[in-house]
Design a protein around this motif. Structure first.
Motif, PDB file in Angstrom:
ATOM      1  N   GLU A 293      10.843  14.620 -53.085  1.00 21.61           N
ATOM      2  CA  GLU A 293       9.909  13.685 -53.825  1.00 21.61           C
ATOM      3  C   GLU A 293       8.549  13.941 -53.733  1.00 21.61           C
ATOM      4  O   GLU A 293       7.811  12.921 -54.016  1.00 21.61           O
ATOM      5  CB  GLU A 293      10.228  12.407 -53.046  1.00 21.61           C
ATOM      6  CG  GLU A 293      11.428  11.997 -53.707  1.00 21.61           C
ATOM      7  CD  GLU A 293      12.437  10.911 -52.889  1.00 21.61           C
ATOM      8  OE1 GLU A 293      11.637  10.153 -51.940  1.00 21.61           O
ATOM      9  OE2 GLU A 293      13.638  10.425 -53.174  1.00 21.61           O
ATOM     10  N   GLY A 295       6.873  15.889 -55.930  1.00 20.55           N
ATOM     11  CA  GLY A 295       6.672  15.715 -57.333  1.00 20.55           C
ATOM     12  C   GLY A 295       6.267  14.073 -57.792  1.00 20.55           C
ATOM     13  O   GLY A 295       5.268  14.090 -58.502  1.00 20.55           O
ATOM     14  N   ALA A 296       7.214  13.368 -57.257  1.00 25.88           N
ATOM     15  CA  ALA A 296       7.001  11.941 -57.628  1.00 25.88           C
ATOM     16  C   ALA A 296       6.047  11.304 -57.050  1.00 25.88           C
ATOM     17  O   ALA A 296       5.314  10.558 -57.440  1.00 25.88           O
ATOM     18  CB  ALA A 296       8.451  10.976 -57.225  1.00 25.88           C
ATOM     19  N   ARG A 298       3.111  12.943 -56.292  1.00 29.52           N
ATOM     20  CA  ARG A 298       1.993  13.349 -56.990  1.00 29.52           C
ATOM     21  C   ARG A 298       1.994  12.493 -58.208  1.00 29.52           C
ATOM     22  O   ARG A 298       0.720  12.069 -58.742  1.00 29.52           O
ATOM     23  CB  ARG A 298       2.040  14.804 -57.512  1.00 29.52           C
ATOM     24  CG  ARG A 298       2.221  15.665 -56.367  1.00 29.52           C
ATOM     25  CD  ARG A 298       2.458  17.373 -57.085  1.00 29.52           C
ATOM     26  NE  ARG A 298       1.549  17.567 -57.909  1.00 29.52           N
ATOM     27  CZ  ARG A 298       0.228  18.112 -57.536  1.00 29.52           C
ATOM     28  NH1 ARG A 298       0.192  18.585 -56.375  1.00 29.52           N
ATOM     29  NH2 ARG A 298      -0.614  18.525 -58.552  1.00 29.52           N
ATOM     30  N   GLU A 299       2.996  12.210 -59.107  1.00 24.29           N
ATOM     31  CA  GLU A 299       2.941  11.625 -60.375  1.00 24.29           C
ATOM     32  C   GLU A 299       2.554   9.865 -60.034  1.00 24.29           C
ATOM     33  O   GLU A 299       1.588   9.464 -60.662  1.00 24.29           O
ATOM     34  CB  GLU A 299       4.204  11.325 -60.759  1.00 24.29           C
ATOM     35  CG  GLU A 299       4.815  12.558 -61.252  1.00 24.29           C
ATOM     36  CD  GLU A 299       4.034  13.361 -62.453  1.00 24.29           C
ATOM     37  OE1 GLU A 299       3.684  12.315 -63.275  1.00 24.29           O
ATOM     38  OE2 GLU A 299       3.790  14.257 -62.168  1.00 24.29           O
ATOM     39  N   ARG A 300       2.942   9.469 -58.832  1.00 21.90           N
ATOM     40  CA  ARG A 300       2.492   8.257 -58.483  1.00 21.90           C
ATOM     41  C   ARG A 300       1.080   8.142 -58.113  1.00 21.90           C
ATOM     42  O   ARG A 300       0.226   7.186 -58.635  1.00 21.90           O
ATOM     43  CB  ARG A 300       3.364   7.740 -57.062  1.00 21.90           C
ATOM     44  CG  ARG A 300       2.894   6.387 -56.875  1.00 21.90           C
ATOM     45  CD  ARG A 300       3.593   6.079 -55.381  1.00 21.90           C
ATOM     46  NE  ARG A 300       2.848   5.364 -54.305  1.00 21.90           N
ATOM     47  CZ  ARG A 300       2.842   5.541 -53.121  1.00 21.90           C
ATOM     48  NH1 ARG A 300       3.493   6.676 -52.622  1.00 21.90           N
ATOM     49  NH2 ARG A 300       1.977   4.806 -52.478  1.00 21.90           N
ATOM     50  N   ARG A 303      -0.855   8.303 -61.737  1.00 22.33           N
ATOM     51  CA  ARG A 303      -0.796   7.163 -62.358  1.00 22.33           C
ATOM     52  C   ARG A 303      -1.710   6.116 -62.005  1.00 22.33           C
ATOM     53  O   ARG A 303      -2.254   5.554 -62.836  1.00 22.33           O
ATOM     54  CB  ARG A 303       0.737   6.457 -62.194  1.00 22.33           C
ATOM     55  CG  ARG A 303       1.476   6.964 -63.477  1.00 22.33           C
ATOM     56  CD  ARG A 303       2.868   5.922 -63.495  1.00 22.33           C
ATOM     57  NE  ARG A 303       3.427   5.657 -62.205  1.00 22.33           N
ATOM     58  CZ  ARG A 303       4.423   6.452 -61.613  1.00 22.33           C
ATOM     59  NH1 ARG A 303       4.622   7.583 -62.001  1.00 22.33           N
ATOM     60  NH2 ARG A 303       4.919   6.175 -60.306  1.00 22.33           N
TER      61      ARG A 303
END
Ligand SMILES: C[S@@+](CC[C@H](N)C(=O)[O-])C[C@H]1O[C@@H](n2cnc3c(N)ncnc32)[C@H](O)[C@@H]1O
Length: 339
Positions: A293, A295-296, A298-300, A303
């Motif tokens: 997770e 990657g998720a 980083r995305e969070r 955002r």
């Protein structure tokens, strides 16, 4: 301590050469600095003769993985191969040894105590560890040998840190991480550290850099010990530390912005929006993340940067193992621009 500075693409080759010559210092960790790597050496003169640039820098000691190996070696005469498989790493905090004893080794407690005393004759207390609990993240501990206390003074990175493990959180394994952050900080910065505990990050940074640090902490015992720690290290600190007792979620919105925010976030607390909001230039945000997770995560972060109108660059670094496939990570977030 001497270290050689080499471009990162040459680091492996030079390290091998230093090892062959027997002057690579395996007790210390190399350090990445932009395009360069600092490799620890034991002999500045010999390294200089190789035509390498030699610097005098304090590189952190390697995490104490080795002490686990030593425990295994000592216990080899008392435990079976099968039992040895269940041995876990342990920590030395001041003169207290904190050990994890799994159920499978319940019958070997006396042997483990014997081995730790043999390896660490200065230890006065051996405590068996449970889990971190509650909002103050205090570890459950049971003294299994020695003096009936969990208070001690731990030394790392040139500072003395008084802790009472029955009342506050403290993790000696973050020593290298604290050193890493101290090296990133520049003199003159204003730094905010919520979830500051007994101030290990603040003390190490203030030891090396002339900065102003604001530390926020909810646990009154950590605040009390933190203030004692500032006093204890008074002569060694180049920077200043101001301490605020209170809930970070209530205190931070009342504070100004800072050049750098460091968030040693308690587990299961989401303080990303809160801490990013206070960061003018840098946020170092700690979190526990499953390896699938990252990657998720980083995305969070990206955002949240976008939501706050910030253009950010980020690097996520694994800091330590937490449980199988789950790591404590640090996101180094650089705020490039604010719209
Ligand atoms: C993971 S520990 C880190 C402590 C310290 N930075 C260290 O590394 O030793 C998290 C700390 O946050 C504190 N804490 C938990 N909730 C808090 C809150 N809402 N506001 C301020 N501090 C809080 C806990 O008491 C604990 O000391």
């Amino acid at each position: 301590m001497p270290a050689v500075k080499v471009r990162k693409e040459r680091a492996e080759e030079v390290k091998r050469k230093l090892k062959v010559l027997g002057i690579y210092d395996g007790k210390r960790r190399p350090l990445r600095e932009g395009l360069y790597v600092l490799l620890p050496v034991t002999d500045a003169e010999k390294a200089g003769k190789l035509g390498l640039e030699v610097l005098d820098v304090e590189l952190p000691l390697r995490p104490e993985r080795q002490i686990y190996k030593n425990l295994e070696t000592v216990l080899r005469e008392r435990l079976t191969e099968e039992e040895l498989k269940y041995l876990r790493r342990y920590d030395i905090i001041g003169d207290i040894a904190v050990v994890q004893i799994p159920r499978e080794l319940e019958h070997c407690v006396d042997d483990i105590v014997w081995a730790i005393r043999k390896l660490h004759p200065f230890v006065r207390v051996i405590a068996r560890r449970g889990f971190h609990t509650g909002e103050f993240r205090v570890r459950e501990l049971e003294v299994i040998w020695g003096e009936p206390r969990l208070e001690t003074i731990h030394r790392e990175n040139g500072v003395a840190i008084k802790v009472d493990l029955s009342k506050v959180f403290f993790n000696p394994r973050m020593k290298g991480e604290r050193y890493r952050l101290a090296q990133l900080v520049r003199d003159g910065e204003r730094i905010l550290i919520p979830f500051a505990g007994v101030l290990p990050y603040a003390l190490v940074i203030a030891r090396y850099r002339r900065v102003h640090i604001t530390a926020v902490e909810l646990n009154p015992d950590a605040i009390r010990l933190g203030i004692e720690n500032i006093e204890l290290n008074k002569k060694r600190l180049r920077g200043e530390i101001e301490v605020i007792e209170g809930d970070a979620f209530e205190v931070l919105p009342t504070l100004p912005n800072y050049d750098r925010v460091i968030s040693p976030t308690p587990r299961s607390v989401d303080a990303l929006a809160l801490t990013l909001d206070k960061a003018e230039r840098w946020l170092h945000y700690y979190e526990f993340v499953h390896e699938d997770e990252i990657g998720a995560f980083r995305e969070r972060i990206l955002r949240e940067c976008k939501r706050q109108g910030k253009e950010c660059a980020l690097r996520v670094k694994k800091v330590s193992d937490f449980k199988p496939h789950v790591f404590k990570v640090c996101a180094d977030i650089e705020v490039k621009r604010k719209h």
